[in-house]
Design an enzyme around this catalytic site. Structure first.
Site, PDB file in Angstrom:
ATOM      1  N   ASP A   1       0.833  -1.205   0.000  1.00  0.00           N
ATOM      2  CA  ASP A   1       0.000   0.000   0.000  1.00  0.00           C
ATOM      3  C   ASP A   1       0.866   1.253   0.000  1.00  0.00           C
ATOM      4  O   ASP A   1       2.057   1.227   0.344  1.00  0.00           O
ATOM      5  CB  ASP A   1      -0.925  -0.011   1.222  1.00  0.00           C
TER       6      ASP A   1
ATOM      7  N   ASP B   1     -10.417   1.673  -3.617  1.00  0.00           N
ATOM      8  CA  ASP B   1     -10.938   1.405  -2.274  1.00  0.00           C
ATOM      9  C   ASP B   1     -12.458   1.309  -2.264  1.00  0.00           C
ATOM     10  O   ASP B   1     -13.041   0.815  -1.299  1.00  0.00           O
ATOM     11  CB  ASP B   1     -10.507   2.515  -1.306  1.00  0.00           C
TER      12      ASP B   1
END
Length: 738
Positions: A478, A548
């Protein structure tokens, strides 16, 4: 042979299976563009394409050449300062402050295959039998600088890859601008098709006719960004999914980029793709070389779907790690939306057990397993297990997962640091900041200086230890914030503008070392979802977290836009709980799964809290996806109805296998309407002569019938007292050769 050279006329004709790219060396010893489009025969010269007319009030090369006016010439890699006032492909500053170059053609070389670039992600032809590479050499005699223009022709996929290098001899230069690709087109009758948005709504398609002046997309975030993807197209106004001329461009880079399209006063079009020249400069000392990242260009006259297929084939053969290029991706469950950071081993094991019962193949432990990370204020950089959560260590928990026959994955955010961390206590100087300036946080975290070798070494050592200890199968990498206060404490003042590029090179180095040391580990890149969804990342991590936002409806838009420039095996797509965490929408679990099938399927919800009816559906979904996984991940993807053409809230996607023996069509209806019209859905890409059944039914249909007559899909709701919700519905049609 894909490269044809007429040495007498200094003419270069690059051919792919269906396209021609032609340029020649001009009177001033620079290269000039002649043609890029559908394939045409090779001949000795193309005088018609090189025709020029003299214009008033325009600079000429010399008084003896009144028709040689650089402002009017289609150039191959343009400089600035000699009368062409369009934005250039490159600009150098010399030791005396001069910014005018006079590169002159020196010669060329042709080699079989395509070597990988050093320190940068790049295309490749390791076997040396699927590509040809042309290198053109130019020299500025006065300032002793060499420029090489690189072209690799991938004939079968109709792709040309370009880059440039600058080398200095006997002097130091500053590279202020170095684009990877320039294409000058003879007219401006195109639409620019870009893929833009923001966090949780990435890569929405935007189509705009070209106008006089400059249209561009770019990033200055030291990441390719949620806001604009580096992939874009130039399409004729009549082009759609199935027909029409279209150019596609993509950039193999993960940092600041610029895609610029300039329409000049004579309606010619200049395309530039490369590192964003704002916040960039690179000092090349005597004996050094600067290499630009690679850019991809491709063309078809058969519409957007064909362009997507060309790129998908190309990525699989010549960009993605060969170990994973054709390898089916595992079905995973990620604990993030189920537990966030509030978990321990006792809380996670029931999720693992239930996921195993459902046939899910991998458990991915997300943020919160390391340091003392109970919230997002702490512990980034402390890559050791939180023993309060895992009394038997992370390796003990991993063993329990592995003992069930499941794979095990972990979340890392290597590039970040928390001020409340042991790493910051020991190395506060490793955090990016500008002296005497306010430090700007984002998401309560800061960024490590990846230009420093000791930072890369630290991360490699600590991540390697965890990978070995857990026998890790998968890493979700990430990157949850962009860089501010950009400053390199180890860089001299005249190299500070190198920082952004050096940062990305540090990220690439860490990726390269880890993927080389652990070739069996599957990496998935992530940057708050789709904030670094680019080919630079894909070279190391063959799939990326698409967004997301896991809402099924929003994902239709996101995945549809993504599909123009990337293959579905390259993006992760998850089924999450409802109401959706990002938008609060309620959608049926069947629809959530149908959207997620078109990608690398995963689940991101607490399966221990679902009703049995939904658990039964998940088990069926997992079994269905396993049966058709290769088709969903690697089949030819067709947009039939999509956001630019769809009406009545209906969107159709289809995947077809290589021998056209099987296809799956998904029909998504966003909102239901009253008393809808009779409608059929039309397959595409089938063999017109083959016979097919639909969903195992008795009736047989020829491919011609399914593509031209269509297949009826009812939309009127059944008359019954209690109606099921019909908004956000999905229907799956499996066409199988009879």
């Amino acid at each position: 042979m894909s490269i044809h050279v007429n040495e007498e006329n200094k003419l270069f004709h690059l051919q792919t299976a269906h396209t021609s790219y032609i340029f020649k060396i001009l009177e001033n010893d620079e290269a000039g563009q002649l043609y890029y489009g559908p394939r045409i025969p090779v001949k000795d010269d193309y005088k018609n394409l090189a025709t020029r007319e003299e214009h008033d009030c325009t600079n000429t090369l010399t008084v003896d050449q009144p028709d040689f006016q650089l402002e009017l010439i289609k150039r191959e890699y343009a400089s600035f300062g000699k009368g062409d006032y369009r934005y250039p492909a490159y600009q150098l500053t010399f030791h005396n402050g001069s910014r005018t170059t006079e590169f002159r053609y020196m010669g060329y070389s042709i080699t079989k295959g395509k070597k990988r670039l050093k320190d940068l992600p790049s295309t490749f032809d390791d076997a040396g039998d699927d590509a040809e590479t042309l290198d053109l050499a130019f020299k500025d005699e006065y300032d002793h600088v060499m420029m090489l223009l690189h072209y690799t022709i991938f004939e079968k996929e109709d792709v040309i890859v370009r880059s440039a290098t600058f080398s200095s001899f006997c002097t130091d230069i500053m590279v202020n601008r170095a684009m990877s690709l320039e294409l000058d087109l003879p007219d401006a009758n195109y639409d620019m098709v870009q893929f833009s948005g923001s966090w949780s709504r990435e890569r929405h398609m935007i189509r705009t006719p070209l106008r006089s002046g400059i249209q561009s997309i770019s990033s200055l975030r030291t990441a390719s960004s949620h806001q604009h993807n580096p992939f874009f197209m130039l399409a004729r106004p009549n082009t759609d999914n199935n027909q029409g001329g279209v150019f596609g461009f993509n950039f193999i880079y993960s940092g600041n980029f610029l895609d610029s399209v300039e329409v000049d006063q004579f309606d010619t079009t200049r395309v530039l793709v490369g590192i964003n020249p704002d916040e960039f400069a690179w000092k090349v000392d005597d004996g050094e070389t600067f290499q630009t990242p690679e850019a991809i260009m491709t063309y078809t006259d058969k519409g957007f779907n064909q362009l997507s297929h060309q790129l998908a084939d190309f990525y699989q053969k010549h960009l993605i790690n060969p170990h994973f290029a054709g390898k089916e991706r595992p079905i995973l469950i990620n604990n993030w939306e189920a537990t966030f950071m509030d978990f321990n081993e006792a809380k996670l094991m029931p999720i693992v057990d239930k996921a195993h019962e459902l046939g899910i193949e991998m458990f991915v432990l997300d943020d919160g397993w390391f340091g003392h990370r109970d919230d997002d204020h702490t512990s980034l950089g402390d890559w050791f297990v939180d023993e309060k959560k895992f009394e038997n260590g992370i390796d003990g928990f991993a063993k329990k997962v592995h003992d069930k026959g499941m794979k095990f994955g972990l979340w890392f955010e290597p590039e970040m640091i928390s001020i409340e961390s042991k790493l910051y206590e020991e190395h506060p100087d490793w955090m990016i900041s500008t002296p005497d300036r306010l430090i700007t946080p984002a998401r309560n975290q800061y960024v490590l200086d990846m230009t420093r070798q000791e930072v890369v070494d630290y991360l490699f050592d600590h991540m390697s230890a965890i990978i070995k200890k857990t026998k890790l199968d998968y890493i979700k990498w990430d990157m949850n914030r962009n860089i501010t206060e950009m400053f390199g404490s180890q860089l001299k003042h005249d190299r500070q503008l190198e920082f952004g590029h050096r940062y990305i090179l540090g990220v690439y180095q860490l990726y390269a070392r880890l993927t080389e040391a652990f070739p069996e580990v599957l990496f998935e890149s992530c940057a708050s979802g789709g904030g670094r969804f680019d080919l630079g990342m894909m070279y190391y991590a063959p799939q990326a977290w698409c967004s997301d936002d896991t809402d099924a409806v929003e994902r239709i838009y996101i995945q549809d836009g993504t599909s123009y420039g990337y293959q579905q095996s390259m993006w992760g797509a998850h089924v999450s709980a409802v109401p959706n965490d990002q938008v609060g929408r309620l959608t049926p679990i069947a629809t959530r799964a149908a959207v997620a099938y078109f990608g690398d399927l995963g689940y991101e919800l607490d399966v221990t809290k679902l009703p049995q009816e939904e658990l039964d559906q998940i088990k069926e979904q997992v079994a269905f996806y396993k049966k058709h996984r290769r088709l969903f991940q690697f089949g030819k993807f067709y947009r039939i109805d999509s956001p630019d053409t769809a009406t009545d809230n209906v969107y159709d996607w289809e995947v077809v296998n290589d021998d056209k023996s099987e296809a799956i069509l998904a029909r998504f209806q966003i909102l239901n309407g009253p008393n809808p019209a009779y409608i059929r859905t039309y397959f595409t890409g089938l063999d017109p002569e083959k016979m097919y059944t639909i969903n195992g039914g008795d009736e047989k249909f020829s491919g011609a019938e399914l593509m031209n007559v269509g297949y009826f899909v009812p939309r009127i709701m059944e008359r019954k007292p209690e109606k099921d919700p019909s908004d956000f519905s999905a229907r799956i049609l499996v066409a199988k050769e009879a």
